[in-house]
Design an enzyme around this catalytic site. Structure first.
Site, PDB file in Angstrom:
ATOM      1  N   MET A  13       0.882  -1.165   0.000  1.00  0.00           N
ATOM      2  CA  MET A  13       0.000   0.000   0.000  1.00  0.00           C
ATOM      3  C   MET A  13       0.921   1.217   0.000  1.00  0.00           C
ATOM      4  O   MET A  13       1.808   1.336   0.859  1.00  0.00           O
ATOM      5  CB  MET A  13      -0.917   0.001   1.220  1.00  0.00           C
ATOM      6  CG  MET A  13      -1.951   1.100   1.163  1.00  0.00           C
ATOM      7  SD  MET A  13      -3.045   0.983  -0.287  1.00  0.00           S
ATOM      8  CE  MET A  13      -4.313  -0.131   0.308  1.00  0.00           C
ATOM      9  N   ASP A  14       0.745   2.091  -0.972  1.00  0.00           N
ATOM     10  CA  ASP A  14       1.563   3.300  -1.075  1.00  0.00           C
ATOM     11  C   ASP A  14       0.879   4.454  -0.348  1.00  0.00           C
ATOM     12  O   ASP A  14      -0.286   4.777  -0.625  1.00  0.00           O
ATOM     13  CB  ASP A  14       1.785   3.684  -2.542  1.00  0.00           C
ATOM     14  CG  ASP A  14       2.734   2.721  -3.259  1.00  0.00           C
ATOM     15  OD1 ASP A  14       3.291   1.826  -2.605  1.00  0.00           O
ATOM     16  OD2 ASP A  14       2.913   2.893  -4.481  1.00  0.00           O
ATOM     17  N   GLY A  40       3.673  -1.333  -4.947  1.00  0.00           N
ATOM     18  CA  GLY A  40       4.549  -2.508  -4.850  1.00  0.00           C
ATOM     19  C   GLY A  40       4.972  -2.890  -6.254  1.00  0.00           C
ATOM     20  O   GLY A  40       4.148  -2.927  -7.167  1.00  0.00           O
ATOM     21  N   GLU A 140      12.036  -6.630  -4.283  1.00  0.00           N
ATOM     22  CA  GLU A 140      11.419  -6.264  -2.992  1.00  0.00           C
ATOM     23  C   GLU A 140      10.939  -7.512  -2.251  1.00  0.00           C
ATOM     24  O   GLU A 140      10.106  -7.417  -1.355  1.00  0.00           O
ATOM     25  CB  GLU A 140      10.245  -5.313  -3.210  1.00  0.00           C
ATOM     26  CG  GLU A 140      10.684  -3.893  -3.509  1.00  0.00           C
ATOM     27  CD  GLU A 140       9.513  -2.936  -3.672  1.00  0.00           C
ATOM     28  OE1 GLU A 140       9.760  -1.732  -3.616  1.00  0.00           O
ATOM     29  OE2 GLU A 140       8.365  -3.389  -3.860  1.00  0.00           O
ATOM     30  N   ASP A 246       8.051   0.295 -13.386  1.00  0.00           N
ATOM     31  CA  ASP A 246       7.194  -0.900 -13.393  1.00  0.00           C
ATOM     32  C   ASP A 246       6.373  -0.972 -14.680  1.00  0.00           C
ATOM     33  O   ASP A 246       6.216  -2.042 -15.269  1.00  0.00           O
ATOM     34  CB  ASP A 246       6.264  -0.889 -12.178  1.00  0.00           C
ATOM     35  CG  ASP A 246       7.055  -0.902 -10.878  1.00  0.00           C
ATOM     36  OD1 ASP A 246       8.133  -1.516 -10.855  1.00  0.00           O
ATOM     37  OD2 ASP A 246       6.605  -0.272  -9.902  1.00  0.00           O
ATOM     38  N   GLY A 279       0.404   8.769  -8.184  1.00  0.00           N
ATOM     39  CA  GLY A 279       0.149   7.383  -7.777  1.00  0.00           C
ATOM     40  C   GLY A 279       0.659   6.417  -8.830  1.00  0.00           C
ATOM     41  O   GLY A 279       0.485   6.640 -10.030  1.00  0.00           O
TER      42      GLY A 279
HETATM   43  O1  RIB Z   1       8.243   1.030  -8.211  1.00  0.00           O
HETATM   44  C1  RIB Z   1       7.328   1.791  -7.465  1.00  0.00           C
HETATM   45  C2  RIB Z   1       6.950   1.083  -6.231  1.00  0.00           C
HETATM   46  O2  RIB Z   1       8.072   0.974  -5.394  1.00  0.00           O
HETATM   47  C3  RIB Z   1       5.909   1.790  -5.402  1.00  0.00           C
HETATM   48  O3  RIB Z   1       4.579   1.481  -5.796  1.00  0.00           O
HETATM   49  C4  RIB Z   1       6.229   1.375  -3.986  1.00  0.00           C
HETATM   50  O4  RIB Z   1       5.332   0.485  -3.452  1.00  0.00           O
HETATM   51  C5  RIB Z   1       7.628   0.765  -4.075  1.00  0.00           C
HETATM   52  O5  RIB Z   1       7.561  -0.567  -3.921  1.00  0.00           O
END
Ligand code: RIB
Length: 302
Positions: A13-14, A40, A140, A246, A279
């Site tokens: 969760m950001d 994430g 991660e 991403d 976001g």
């Molecule tokens: O790459 C961006 C992501 O990195 C974000 O959404 C945050 O959650 C971090 O994991």
């Protein structure tokens, strides 16, 4: 036919604060805006690939908490297959505290349940990975799980795009197991144990396999063999760069069958669109939006 993508990675969760600038250590600033949005790297890549028309399976882990419920519902809403998403008892879901200022970001990630994603979970998803056209994995999650994913992809003959973020030094043989490694310049230097100030083309030539290197608004450089080649970035008004990498990786995976140069071009365009909203997942384009953007042919940056 829709491409099949398997993503092994984190779900967070950001907690995003927008400010006019970053605070100094010890300083308190008044912010402009605050949003709680799904993020994430694994979840972002899964959502970006699904929006671009792929059939996506996410191998990941959430806690049994409120954030976990919201993140699970969001991924389901995006059409991501969650058969291999674990809910871990007595764990919180991952979070990322993000400050955005001037289109740049600062991020602190607390992995929480993501740290519980184990090689056994990847092995349990063997069939889904075997059916995939491309696998995406980032850093991660525990390193042993990254390693298990790279090994399984190699064993099954499924190409793995390895997005080494956030980077740590790794043995060269790990990088050689990936079909493509997709760092930015800083990440590539860390991976290779090199000086980040070294010319990125020199770093690319030192990598033990094919590299696609992202350069933010400047686009991307890619190298299979020989000299690195450049795809210029697309000019947009950047609001928030979170999730651009991403989106780039997801598009690269979805369009890889069109050839590396075409896939990198589409990945640069998708990443450009993604930075136009606050976001990580909000700006990720759908296939039609990407097609329209490319058809309007905005000039790549000089
Ligand atoms: O790459 C961006 C992501 O990195 C974000 O959404 C945050 O959650 C971090 O994991």
């Amino acid at each position: 036919m829709a491409r099949r993508i398997a993503v092994v990675g984190s779900i967070n969760m950001d907690l995003v604060t927008q400010a006019t600038r970053f605070p100094q250590p010890g300083e308190t600033l008044l912010g402009e805006d605050f949003v709680t949005v799904p993020g994430g790297k694994g979840a972002n890549q899964a959502v970006a690939a699904a929006r671009l028309g792929a059939t996506v399976t996410l191998i990941g882990a959430l806690g049994r908490d409120g954030f976990g419920d919201q993140l699970h519902a969001g991924l389901r809403h995006e059409g991501v297959d969650l058969a291999h998403l674990r809910r871990l008892d007595d764990q919180a879901s991952g979070t990322a505290s993000i400050t955005v200022a001037g289109g740049e970001n600062q991020i602190v990630v607390v992995p929480a349940a993501n740290a519980g994603l184990m090689p056994a979970h990847v092995e349990a998803a063997r069939d889904a990975i075997a059916r995939a056209d491309v696998v995406l994995v980032q850093m991660e999650i525990p390193l042993e799980t990254v390693d298990a994913t790279l090994r399984l992809g190699q064993q099954l003959g499924v190409p793995v795009i390895f997005n080494p973020a956030p980077a740590r030094p790794l043995p060269a043989e790990w990088l050689a197991r990936a079909r493509y490694v997709t760092p930015n310049q800083h990440e590539l230097a860390v991976l290779l144990g090199a000086d980040p100030a070294e010319d990125f083309r020199t770093l690319m030539r030192r990598a033990p396999g094919p590299v696609v290197l992202t350069r933010g608004g400047e686009g991307a450089w890619y190298r299979e063999q020989g000299e690195p080649r450049h795809q210029r970035g697309f000019a947009v008004e950047a609001i928030d760069s979170t999730g651009a990498g991403d989106t780039f990786n997801a598009a690269l995976a979805v369009f890889l069958h069109e050839g590396l140069a075409a896939a990198v071009r589409k990945a640069c365009a998708a990443a450009a669109l993604s930075v136009t909203r606050l976001g990580a997942q909000r700006g990720m384009p759908r296939a039609g939006e990407l097609d329209a953007f490319l058809a309007a042919a905005p000039s790549p940056r000089p």
